[in-house]
Design a protein around this motif. Structure first.
Motif, PDB file in Angstrom:
ATOM      1  N   THR A 145       0.801  -1.225   0.000  1.00  0.00           N
ATOM      2  CA  THR A 145       0.000   0.000   0.000  1.00  0.00           C
ATOM      3  C   THR A 145       0.835   1.276   0.000  1.00  0.00           C
ATOM      4  OG1 THR A 145      -0.113  -0.207   2.415  1.00  0.00           O
ATOM      5  CG2 THR A 145      -1.975  -1.078   1.151  1.00  0.00           C
ATOM      6  N   MET A 146       2.118   1.134  -0.305  1.00  0.00           N
ATOM      7  CA  MET A 146       2.981   2.331  -0.314  1.00  0.00           C
ATOM      8  C   MET A 146       4.033   2.201  -1.407  1.00  0.00           C
ATOM      9  SD  MET A 146       5.147   1.223   2.996  1.00  0.00           S
ATOM     10  CE  MET A 146       3.682   0.448   3.649  1.00  0.00           C
ATOM     11  N   ASN A 147       4.712   3.292  -1.689  1.00  0.00           N
ATOM     12  CA  ASN A 147       5.757   3.274  -2.700  1.00  0.00           C
ATOM     13  C   ASN A 147       6.982   2.494  -2.197  1.00  0.00           C
ATOM     14  OD1 ASN A 147       6.665   4.222  -5.278  1.00  0.00           O
ATOM     15  ND2 ASN A 147       8.103   5.511  -4.175  1.00  0.00           N
ATOM     16  N   SER A 161       3.140   6.289  10.198  1.00  0.00           N
ATOM     17  CA  SER A 161       2.075   5.854   9.287  1.00  0.00           C
ATOM     18  C   SER A 161       1.918   4.349   9.405  1.00  0.00           C
ATOM     19  CB  SER A 161       2.398   6.285   7.850  1.00  0.00           C
ATOM     20  OG  SER A 161       3.610   5.702   7.422  1.00  0.00           O
ATOM     21  N   ALA A 162       0.962   3.803   8.645  1.00  0.00           N
ATOM     22  CA  ALA A 162       0.545   2.414   8.858  1.00  0.00           C
ATOM     23  C   ALA A 162       1.050   1.471   7.779  1.00  0.00           C
ATOM     24  CB  ALA A 162      -0.978   2.347   8.905  1.00  0.00           C
ATOM     25  N   VAL A 163       1.370   0.250   8.233  1.00  0.00           N
ATOM     26  CA  VAL A 163       1.599  -0.845   7.306  1.00  0.00           C
ATOM     27  C   VAL A 163       0.656  -1.967   7.740  1.00  0.00           C
ATOM     28  CG1 VAL A 163       3.580  -1.745   8.652  1.00  0.00           C
ATOM     29  CG2 VAL A 163       3.316  -2.370   6.245  1.00  0.00           C
ATOM     30  N   PHE A 164       0.039  -2.620   6.772  1.00  0.00           N
ATOM     31  CA  PHE A 164      -0.966  -3.642   7.063  1.00  0.00           C
ATOM     32  C   PHE A 164      -0.376  -5.033   6.846  1.00  0.00           C
ATOM     33  CE2 PHE A 164      -3.012   0.190   5.405  1.00  0.00           C
ATOM     34  CZ  PHE A 164      -3.839   0.519   6.473  1.00  0.00           C
ATOM     35  N   VAL A 165      -0.847  -6.002   7.622  1.00  0.00           N
ATOM     36  CA  VAL A 165      -0.473  -7.398   7.378  1.00  0.00           C
ATOM     37  C   VAL A 165      -1.754  -8.229   7.324  1.00  0.00           C
ATOM     38  CG1 VAL A 165       1.887  -7.360   8.308  1.00  0.00           C
ATOM     39  CG2 VAL A 165      -0.009  -7.791   9.850  1.00  0.00           C
ATOM     40  N   SER A 166      -1.798  -9.138   6.344  1.00  0.00           N
ATOM     41  CA  SER A 166      -2.927 -10.058   6.167  1.00  0.00           C
ATOM     42  C   SER A 166      -2.356 -11.448   5.950  1.00  0.00           C
ATOM     43  CB  SER A 166      -3.737  -9.703   4.905  1.00  0.00           C
ATOM     44  OG  SER A 166      -4.185  -8.372   4.921  1.00  0.00           O
ATOM     45  N   LEU A 203      -7.041  -0.663  -2.237  1.00  0.00           N
ATOM     46  CA  LEU A 203      -6.573   0.702  -1.964  1.00  0.00           C
ATOM     47  C   LEU A 203      -5.830   1.300  -3.149  1.00  0.00           C
ATOM     48  CD1 LEU A 203      -5.195   0.692   1.709  1.00  0.00           C
ATOM     49  CD2 LEU A 203      -7.079   2.058   0.813  1.00  0.00           C
ATOM     50  N   MET A 204      -5.386   0.442  -4.071  1.00  0.00           N
ATOM     51  CA  MET A 204      -4.519   0.934  -5.159  1.00  0.00           C
ATOM     52  C   MET A 204      -5.124   2.051  -6.005  1.00  0.00           C
ATOM     53  SD  MET A 204      -1.538   0.189  -5.009  1.00  0.00           S
ATOM     54  CE  MET A 204      -1.059   0.904  -6.567  1.00  0.00           C
ATOM     55  N   PRO A 205      -6.395   1.916  -6.448  1.00  0.00           N
ATOM     56  CA  PRO A 205      -6.958   3.036  -7.243  1.00  0.00           C
ATOM     57  C   PRO A 205      -6.942   4.347  -6.458  1.00  0.00           C
ATOM     58  CG  PRO A 205      -8.299   1.066  -7.496  1.00  0.00           C
ATOM     59  CD  PRO A 205      -7.297   0.755  -6.413  1.00  0.00           C
ATOM     60  N   MET A 206      -7.264   4.270  -5.171  1.00  0.00           N
ATOM     61  CA  MET A 206      -7.250   5.467  -4.321  1.00  0.00           C
ATOM     62  C   MET A 206      -5.816   5.992  -4.165  1.00  0.00           C
ATOM     63  SD  MET A 206      -8.916   7.540  -2.368  1.00  0.00           S
ATOM     64  CE  MET A 206      -8.775   8.509  -0.869  1.00  0.00           C
ATOM     65  N   TRP A 207      -4.865   5.058  -4.012  1.00  0.00           N
ATOM     66  CA  TRP A 207      -3.458   5.467  -3.863  1.00  0.00           C
ATOM     67  C   TRP A 207      -3.020   6.260  -5.100  1.00  0.00           C
ATOM     68  CZ3 TRP A 207       1.195   5.134  -6.277  1.00  0.00           C
ATOM     69  CH2 TRP A 207       2.331   5.426  -5.511  1.00  0.00           C
ATOM     70  N   PHE A 219       4.172   9.403   0.249  1.00  0.00           N
ATOM     71  CA  PHE A 219       3.128   9.560   1.277  1.00  0.00           C
ATOM     72  C   PHE A 219       2.686   8.170   1.691  1.00  0.00           C
ATOM     73  CE2 PHE A 219       0.870   9.059  -2.705  1.00  0.00           C
ATOM     74  CZ  PHE A 219      -0.181   8.226  -2.379  1.00  0.00           C
ATOM     75  N   ASN A 220       1.933   8.104   2.791  1.00  0.00           N
ATOM     76  CA  ASN A 220       1.405   6.812   3.222  1.00  0.00           C
ATOM     77  C   ASN A 220       0.105   7.013   3.983  1.00  0.00           C
ATOM     78  OD1 ASN A 220       1.324   4.042   3.506  1.00  0.00           O
ATOM     79  ND2 ASN A 220       2.661   3.997   5.301  1.00  0.00           N
TER      80      ASN A 220
END
Ligand code: NAP
Length: 225
Positions: A145-147, A161-166, A203-207, A219-220
């Protein structure tokens, strides 16, 4: 740790640089090392040919996908989403069995140009497809979800900022969480099982829209309560 990174693009390079810098043994996997080394043109995102990058990163080895996975304690999928299953098949189910696989890929479809669409969403995800295809591998979706430049450099931003794990395996998520924490990630959000990869991939289209208005990818996301 021995870490095998499948993918020679921006993500593969950023992760290889960061992980080797803190002492991990890193191999980058590609389809055919000789062909990849012979390239002289920048890749489709403008990165210089990998041979130039490797000259500045002598601690990182370029090998085939299967060799990178075979030697690894932990594997990273940093290949183009539309071919990730092919790349992982080339890496080999035997070489991936029983290992944690960090999946950074996004299911982007560039066939109609830019902006890309998602070729899987809502009711399934690329993370789940990978987990279903390699049931004996512990897939953890994260960092998608980030660059690339921020993945192991969260401190580069002006605020946490946040990093997600699934992922379906709590142990695998713990391994990944511990690894992320060594790079300064504090807001590591465990979303649940691998099915939660649907949300982070969507989230990619929004990113991409935020990148347009921000004027760049530095940004993140953050969760604020
Ligand atoms: P990329 O250009 O999307 O992917 C490059 C890799 O894909 C190369 O290693 C290439 O293999 C492999 N590949 C291409 N066609 C293939 C095929 N037919 N079979 C097997 N492998 C093939 O690289 P990237 O920009 O670093 O992105 C990697 C992944 O991370 C993508 O899924 C992307 O959506 C996701 N992501 C990227 C960013 C970012 O900042 N770029 C951020 C978050 C997530 P060769 O080495 O053999 O050419």
């Amino acid at each position: 740790m021995n870490i095998g990174i499948l993918g020679t693009g921006s993500v593969g390079r950023a992760l290889a640089e960061g992980l080797s810098h803190v002492g991990h043994q890193v191999q980058i996997g590609t389809r055919d090392p000789d062909t990849t080394l012979a390239r002289t043109q920048p890749d489709r995102f403008g990165n210089p040919a990998i041979s130039a990058w490797l000259a500045d990163h002598s601690e990182v080895r370029l090998v085939g996908f299967s060799e990178a996975a075979a030697a690894a304690d932990l594997v990273v999928n940093a290949t183009s989403g539309d071919v990730s299953l092919l790349a992982l098949e080339a890496a080999g189910a035997d070489n991936l069995r029983g290992k944690v696989l960090i999946d950074v890929s996004n299911p982007l479809d560039f066939s109609a140009g830019f902006p890309p669409t998602l070729f899987v969403k809502d009711t399934d995800s690329l993370g789940e497809r990978i987990q279903r295809s390699f049931p004996e591998t512990m897939v953890v979706k994260t960092l998608n979800t980030m660059n690339a430049g921020l993945m192991l450099n969260p401190g580069r931003l002006s605020a946490p900022s946040a990093v997600f794990v699934s992922g379906d395996s709590p142990d695998a998520k713990q391994t990944v969480t511990d690894l992320l924490a060594t790079f300064g990630w504090e807001q590591i959000v465990d979303l649940g099982g691998i099915a939660t990869a649907r949300g982070v991939e969507m989230l990619m289209p929004m990113w991409l829209q935020v990148m347009n208005v921000q004027g760049g990818p530095e940004f993140n996301w953050a969760i604020v309560t």
